[in-house]
Design a protein around this motif. Structure first.
Motif, PDB file in Angstrom:
ATOM      1  N   MET A  95       0.849  -1.178   0.000  1.00 57.91           N
ATOM      2  CA  MET A  95       0.000   0.000   0.000  1.00 57.91           C
ATOM      3  C   MET A  95       0.895   1.242   0.000  1.00 57.91           C
ATOM      4  SD  MET A  95      -2.999   1.249   2.620  1.00 57.91           S
ATOM      5  CE  MET A  95      -3.508  -0.411   2.842  1.00 57.91           C
ATOM      6  N   ASN A  96       0.549   2.183  -0.845  1.00 58.73           N
ATOM      7  CA  ASN A  96       1.295   3.431  -0.945  1.00 58.73           C
ATOM      8  C   ASN A  96       0.651   4.496  -0.071  1.00 58.73           C
ATOM      9  OD1 ASN A  96       3.052   2.517  -3.129  1.00 58.73           O
ATOM     10  ND2 ASN A  96       1.191   2.525  -4.352  1.00 58.73           N
ATOM     11  N   LYS A  97       1.467   5.232   0.648  1.00 57.97           N
ATOM     12  CA  LYS A  97       0.960   6.348   1.450  1.00 57.97           C
ATOM     13  C   LYS A  97       1.134   7.631   0.658  1.00 57.97           C
ATOM     14  CE  LYS A  97       1.413   4.556   6.061  1.00 57.97           C
ATOM     15  NZ  LYS A  97       1.610   4.904   7.447  1.00 57.97           N
ATOM     16  N   ILE A  98       0.060   8.414   0.609  1.00 53.25           N
ATOM     17  CA  ILE A  98       0.093   9.705  -0.061  1.00 53.25           C
ATOM     18  C   ILE A  98      -0.086  10.772   1.016  1.00 53.25           C
ATOM     19  CG2 ILE A  98      -0.975  11.183  -1.800  1.00 53.25           C
ATOM     20  CD1 ILE A  98       0.340   8.637  -2.958  1.00 53.25           C
ATOM     21  N   ILE A  99       0.895  11.641   1.138  1.00 53.44           N
ATOM     22  CA  ILE A  99       0.905  12.680   2.168  1.00 53.44           C
ATOM     23  C   ILE A  99       0.105  13.894   1.695  1.00 53.44           C
ATOM     24  CG2 ILE A  99       2.366  14.210   3.558  1.00 53.44           C
ATOM     25  CD1 ILE A  99       2.895  11.280   4.131  1.00 53.44           C
ATOM     26  N   ILE A 100      -0.819  14.357   2.539  1.00 49.38           N
ATOM     27  CA  ILE A 100      -1.520  15.600   2.262  1.00 49.38           C
ATOM     28  C   ILE A 100      -1.094  16.640   3.295  1.00 49.38           C
ATOM     29  CG2 ILE A 100      -3.456  14.423   1.163  1.00 49.38           C
ATOM     30  CD1 ILE A 100      -5.125  14.990   3.694  1.00 49.38           C
ATOM     31  N   HIS A 101      -1.235  17.894   2.927  1.00 50.10           N
ATOM     32  CA  HIS A 101      -0.773  18.991   3.786  1.00 50.10           C
ATOM     33  C   HIS A 101      -1.928  19.836   4.307  1.00 50.10           C
ATOM     34  CE1 HIS A 101       3.284  17.990   2.518  1.00 50.10           C
ATOM     35  NE2 HIS A 101       2.818  17.941   1.284  1.00 50.10           N
ATOM     36  N   SER A 102      -3.139  19.310   4.173  1.00 53.17           N
ATOM     37  CA  SER A 102      -4.324  20.028   4.645  1.00 53.17           C
ATOM     38  C   SER A 102      -5.216  19.046   5.402  1.00 53.17           C
ATOM     39  CB  SER A 102      -5.075  20.630   3.452  1.00 53.17           C
ATOM     40  OG  SER A 102      -5.423  19.611   2.533  1.00 53.17           O
ATOM     41  N   GLU A 103      -6.345  19.537   5.875  1.00 51.41           N
ATOM     42  CA  GLU A 103      -7.260  18.688   6.656  1.00 51.41           C
ATOM     43  C   GLU A 103      -7.825  17.551   5.815  1.00 51.41           C
ATOM     44  OE1 GLU A 103     -11.528  19.051   9.023  1.00 51.41           O
ATOM     45  OE2 GLU A 103     -10.539  20.859   8.301  1.00 51.41           O
ATOM     46  N   TYR A 104      -8.122  17.827   4.549  1.00 51.05           N
ATOM     47  CA  TYR A 104      -8.693  16.827   3.651  1.00 51.05           C
ATOM     48  C   TYR A 104      -8.255  17.125   2.220  1.00 51.05           C
ATOM     49  CZ  TYR A 104     -12.080  20.419   2.368  1.00 51.05           C
ATOM     50  OH  TYR A 104     -12.662  21.569   1.919  1.00 51.05           O
ATOM     51  N   ILE A 105      -8.557  16.194   1.317  1.00 56.47           N
ATOM     52  CA  ILE A 105      -8.278  16.373  -0.102  1.00 56.47           C
ATOM     53  C   ILE A 105      -9.451  15.766  -0.864  1.00 56.47           C
ATOM     54  CG2 ILE A 105      -6.956  14.222  -0.260  1.00 56.47           C
ATOM     55  CD1 ILE A 105      -5.143  15.624  -2.319  1.00 56.47           C
ATOM     56  N   LYS A 106      -9.835  16.384  -1.971  1.00 54.03           N
ATOM     57  CA  LYS A 106     -10.922  15.839  -2.776  1.00 54.03           C
ATOM     58  C   LYS A 106     -10.402  14.656  -3.579  1.00 54.03           C
ATOM     59  CE  LYS A 106     -13.700  19.969  -3.036  1.00 54.03           C
ATOM     60  NZ  LYS A 106     -14.338  20.952  -3.922  1.00 54.03           N
ATOM     61  N   LEU A 107     -11.298  13.702  -3.824  1.00 50.71           N
ATOM     62  CA  LEU A 107     -10.923  12.445  -4.458  1.00 50.71           C
ATOM     63  C   LEU A 107     -10.265  12.640  -5.816  1.00 50.71           C
ATOM     64  CD1 LEU A 107     -10.831   9.386  -4.513  1.00 50.71           C
ATOM     65  CD2 LEU A 107     -13.223   9.379  -5.246  1.00 50.71           C
ATOM     66  N   ASP A 108     -10.808  13.503  -6.675  1.00 49.19           N
ATOM     67  CA  ASP A 108     -10.202  13.675  -7.996  1.00 49.19           C
ATOM     68  C   ASP A 108      -8.797  14.257  -7.893  1.00 49.19           C
ATOM     69  OD1 ASP A 108     -11.134  16.211  -7.263  1.00 49.19           O
ATOM     70  OD2 ASP A 108     -11.927  16.682  -9.251  1.00 49.19           O
ATOM     71  N   THR A 109      -8.588  15.170  -6.968  1.00 43.86           N
ATOM     72  CA  THR A 109      -7.253  15.741  -6.748  1.00 43.86           C
ATOM     73  C   THR A 109      -6.313  14.679  -6.202  1.00 43.86           C
ATOM     74  OG1 THR A 109      -8.275  17.885  -6.293  1.00 43.86           O
ATOM     75  CG2 THR A 109      -5.983  17.586  -5.592  1.00 43.86           C
ATOM     76  N   PHE A 110      -6.810  13.850  -5.309  1.00 46.57           N
ATOM     77  CA  PHE A 110      -6.009  12.759  -4.754  1.00 46.57           C
ATOM     78  C   PHE A 110      -5.576  11.794  -5.847  1.00 46.57           C
ATOM     79  CE2 PHE A 110      -5.559   8.522  -2.980  1.00 46.57           C
ATOM     80  CZ  PHE A 110      -4.673   8.746  -1.941  1.00 46.57           C
TER      81      PHE A 110
ATOM     82  N   ARG B  60     -15.651  13.874  -3.357  1.00 46.01           N
ATOM     83  CA  ARG B  60     -15.644  13.234  -2.029  1.00 46.01           C
ATOM     84  C   ARG B  60     -14.409  13.678  -1.258  1.00 46.01           C
ATOM     85  NH1 ARG B  60     -16.600   7.532   0.431  1.00 46.01           N
ATOM     86  NH2 ARG B  60     -15.612   7.873   2.439  1.00 46.01           N
ATOM     87  N   LYS B  61     -14.616  14.105  -0.031  1.00 37.57           N
ATOM     88  CA  LYS B  61     -13.491  14.535   0.809  1.00 37.57           C
ATOM     89  C   LYS B  61     -12.833  13.322   1.444  1.00 37.57           C
ATOM     90  CE  LYS B  61     -15.455  19.038   1.857  1.00 37.57           C
ATOM     91  NZ  LYS B  61     -15.994  19.908   2.911  1.00 37.57           N
ATOM     92  N   LEU B  62     -11.529  13.260   1.311  1.00 36.26           N
ATOM     93  CA  LEU B  62     -10.742  12.188   1.915  1.00 36.26           C
ATOM     94  C   LEU B  62      -9.955  12.763   3.077  1.00 36.26           C
ATOM     95  CD1 LEU B  62      -9.290  10.620  -1.348  1.00 36.26           C
ATOM     96  CD2 LEU B  62     -11.295   9.858  -0.058  1.00 36.26           C
ATOM     97  N   TYR B  63      -9.905  12.013   4.164  1.00 38.82           N
ATOM     98  CA  TYR B  63      -9.204  12.433   5.368  1.00 38.82           C
ATOM     99  C   TYR B  63      -8.104  11.426   5.684  1.00 38.82           C
ATOM    100  CZ  TYR B  63     -13.157  15.571   5.941  1.00 38.82           C
ATOM    101  OH  TYR B  63     -14.103  16.552   5.733  1.00 38.82           O
ATOM    102  N   PRO B  64      -7.101  11.840   6.478  1.00 30.63           N
ATOM    103  CA  PRO B  64      -6.044  10.892   6.858  1.00 30.63           C
ATOM    104  C   PRO B  64      -6.635   9.592   7.409  1.00 30.63           C
ATOM    105  CG  PRO B  64      -5.431  13.094   7.530  1.00 30.63           C
ATOM    106  CD  PRO B  64      -6.860  13.177   7.035  1.00 30.63           C
ATOM    107  N   GLY B  65      -6.106   8.479   6.939  1.00 29.74           N
ATOM    108  CA  GLY B  65      -6.581   7.170   7.347  1.00 29.74           C
ATOM    109  C   GLY B  65      -7.497   6.519   6.316  1.00 29.74           C
ATOM    110  N   ASP B  66      -8.063   7.314   5.400  1.00 30.10           N
ATOM    111  CA  ASP B  66      -8.908   6.751   4.353  1.00 30.10           C
ATOM    112  C   ASP B  66      -8.054   5.918   3.401  1.00 30.10           C
ATOM    113  OD1 ASP B  66     -11.275   7.829   5.284  1.00 30.10           O
ATOM    114  OD2 ASP B  66     -11.249   9.544   3.918  1.00 30.10           O
ATOM    115  N   ILE B  67      -8.644   4.843   2.889  1.00 27.60           N
ATOM    116  CA  ILE B  67      -7.972   3.946   1.953  1.00 27.60           C
ATOM    117  C   ILE B  67      -8.674   4.046   0.605  1.00 27.60           C
ATOM    118  CG2 ILE B  67      -7.311   1.553   1.442  1.00 27.60           C
ATOM    119  CD1 ILE B  67      -5.969   2.673   3.968  1.00 27.60           C
TER     120      ILE B  67
END
Length: 72
Positions: free
Chosen positions: A1-16, A50-57
């Motif tokens: 599994m690859n970890k993708i680091i975000i720098h904000s509270e959440y990220i939208k799915l298409d941007t992710f 869809r908003k993704l938060y840390p811990g979402d897979i």
């Protein structure tokens, strides 16, 4: 599994999906979502915003599985 680091509270799915190099454009993300090839936390997802938060897979067919991770 690859970890993708975000720098904000959440990220939208298409941007992710672009950040994780699964797609290169928003249109490609939309097509994958409409075809039912994207899963978030084990459930099929069709919403680009869809908003993704840390811990979402996120699992993208033929691309892999990714975990949203917060910068520490």
């Amino acid at each position: 599994m690859n970890k993708i680091i975000i720098h904000s509270e959440y990220i939208k799915l298409d941007t992710f999906m672009k950040l994780s190099n699964c797609v290169s454009t928003g249109g490609m993300a939309k097509a994958l979502l409409q075809e039912g090839l994207v899963f978030v936390n084990g459930e099929q997802e069709e919403r680009r915003g869809r908003k993704l938060y840390p811990g979402d897979i996120v699992k993208v067919a033929d691309e892999g599985t990714f975990e949203v991770s917060k910068e520490s």
